[in-house]
Design a protein around this motif. Structure first.
Motif, PDB file in Angstrom:
ATOM      1  N   UNK A   1       0.952  -1.333  -0.107  1.00 15.41           N
ATOM      2  CA  UNK A   1       0.163   0.027   0.091  1.00 15.41           C
ATOM      3  C   UNK A   1       0.817   1.344  -0.048  1.00 15.41           C
ATOM      4  N   UNK A   2       0.297   2.549  -0.197  1.00 13.83           N
ATOM      5  CA  UNK A   2       0.927   3.791   0.040  1.00 13.83           C
ATOM      6  C   UNK A   2       1.489   3.698   1.394  1.00 13.83           C
ATOM      7  N   UNK A   3       2.543   4.237   1.426  1.00 15.60           N
ATOM      8  CA  UNK A   3       3.165   4.352   3.110  1.00 15.60           C
ATOM      9  C   UNK A   3       2.272   5.280   3.611  1.00 15.60           C
ATOM     10  N   UNK A   4       2.041   4.330   4.893  1.00 22.15           N
ATOM     11  CA  UNK A   4       0.938   5.251   6.013  1.00 22.15           C
ATOM     12  C   UNK A   4      -0.329   4.874   5.875  1.00 22.15           C
ATOM     13  N   UNK A   5      -0.660   4.140   4.833  1.00 23.17           N
ATOM     14  CA  UNK A   5      -2.043   3.702   4.675  1.00 23.17           C
ATOM     15  C   UNK A   5      -2.118   2.168   5.527  1.00 23.17           C
ATOM     16  N   UNK A   6      -3.149   1.974   6.235  1.00 28.28           N
ATOM     17  CA  UNK A   6      -3.238   0.802   7.017  1.00 28.28           C
ATOM     18  C   UNK A   6      -4.164   0.010   6.507  1.00 28.28           C
TER      19      UNK A   6
ATOM     20  N   UNK B   1       1.829  -4.477   4.212  1.00 26.57           N
ATOM     21  CA  UNK B   1       1.823  -5.200   2.874  1.00 26.57           C
ATOM     22  C   UNK B   1       0.780  -6.332   3.126  1.00 26.57           C
ATOM     23  N   UNK B   2       0.185  -6.711   2.007  1.00 27.94           N
ATOM     24  CA  UNK B   2      -1.001  -7.766   1.883  1.00 27.94           C
ATOM     25  C   UNK B   2      -0.773  -8.669   0.769  1.00 27.94           C
TER      26      UNK B   2
ATOM     27  N   UNK C   1      -5.765  -4.567  -6.179  1.00 30.99           N
ATOM     28  CA  UNK C   1      -5.877  -4.125  -4.621  1.00 30.99           C
ATOM     29  C   UNK C   1      -5.900  -2.679  -4.392  1.00 30.99           C
ATOM     30  N   UNK C   2      -6.379  -2.040  -3.241  1.00 28.83           N
ATOM     31  CA  UNK C   2      -6.759  -0.814  -3.006  1.00 28.83           C
ATOM     32  C   UNK C   2      -6.163  -0.095  -1.647  1.00 28.83           C
ATOM     33  N   UNK C   3      -5.690   0.639  -1.092  1.00 27.31           N
ATOM     34  CA  UNK C   3      -5.286   1.107   0.089  1.00 27.31           C
ATOM     35  C   UNK C   3      -5.883   2.343   0.610  1.00 27.31           C
ATOM     36  N   UNK C   4      -6.187   2.560   1.931  1.00 27.30           N
ATOM     37  CA  UNK C   4      -6.774   3.695   2.279  1.00 27.30           C
ATOM     38  C   UNK C   4      -6.196   4.248   3.520  1.00 27.30           C
ATOM     39  N   UNK C   5      -6.406   5.295   3.973  1.00 19.51           N
ATOM     40  CA  UNK C   5      -6.069   5.915   5.331  1.00 19.51           C
ATOM     41  C   UNK C   5      -5.109   7.152   4.890  1.00 19.51           C
TER      42      UNK C   5
END
Lengths: 117, 114
Positions: free
Chosen positions: B25-30, B73-74, B91-95
């Motif tokens: 994911x983008x750094x900082x996204x959990x 990471x997932x 895959x998508x990241x958020x936060x």
């Protein structure tokens, strides 16, 4: 369950003209978030615009704006001054607040937009 | 800031095999969510992970599983592959500062099952 409907499988617009893509959704929730995503031929999903249901003002991002009608559960996307690079599949999406169960993003079937030069 | 990355980008497997896809994911996204995209079914939600815990799950068989590591990471795993598993997996990241609701997508992994 929340459902999102995009009734226009395909749309076309002349370059520099304006086009509106339709989206309706079904929900019993009062608080939620709505999004438009763009997926060009590269398949990379790109966030175009978002709208919080509690905000009455319609969101705007440069040439992209929405017409959010909460009572009608309608969330249309208007693209002004269409450009060739706007050609893509556009998805409308709904998401419940994180405090709700099953708050995953719900997507419509998509509208394929063609831009004619 | 680097975007969401997915590996591999393309994968060809045969029926019965298993496959593991990775997402950073983008750094900082959990939060990391996984979707399956096919021409017939559109975008379908698989599952979401937040802080190493599965927070949401879609309506997919148990052959589809995932996990998230402490660095956010997932991975998702599909066992006993079927022809119908051929799809683009997103895959998508958020936060982070952008908010917790909008998701940022990776380029996807194109899985072909022969």
């Amino acid at each position: 369950a929340q459902t999102v409907t995009q009734s226009q499988p395909e749309m076309s617009v002349q370059e520099a003209e304006t086009v509106t893509l339709s989206c309706t959704y079904d929900t019993s929730e009062s608080d939620y978030y709505l999004f438009w995503y763009k997926q060009p031929p590269s398949r990379q999903m790109i966030l175009v615009i978002r709208q919080e249901a509690y905000k009455q003002q319609n969101a705007t991002e440069n040439r992209f704006s929405v017409n959010f009608q909460k009572a009608a559960k309608s969330f249309s996307l208007k693209i002004s001054d269409s450009q060739l690079g706007d050609a893509a599949m556009y998805f409308c999406a709904y998401r419940s607040p994180l405090t709700y169960n099953n708050n995953d993003m719900r997507f419509g079937a998509g509208t394929r937009l063609t831009v004619k030069p | 800031k680097a975007g969401v990355t997915q590996t591999p980008r393309y994968l060809i497997k045969t029926r019965g095999q298993q496959v593991t896809l990775s997402c950073s994911p983008i750094s900082g996204h959990r939060s990391v969510s996984w979707y399956q995209q096919t021409p017939g079914q559109g975008l379908q939600f698989l599952f979401e992970y937040f802080s190493e815990t599965q927070r949401n799950k879609g309506n997919f068989p148990g052959r589809f599983s995932g996990r998230q590591f402490s660095n956010s990471r997932s991975e998702m795993n599909v066992s006993t592959l079927e022809l119908g598993d051929s799809a683009l997996y997103l895959c998508a990241s958020s936060g982070g500062l952008a908010g917790v609701y909008e998701q940022f997508f990776g380029p996807g992994t194109r899985l072909t099952v022969l």
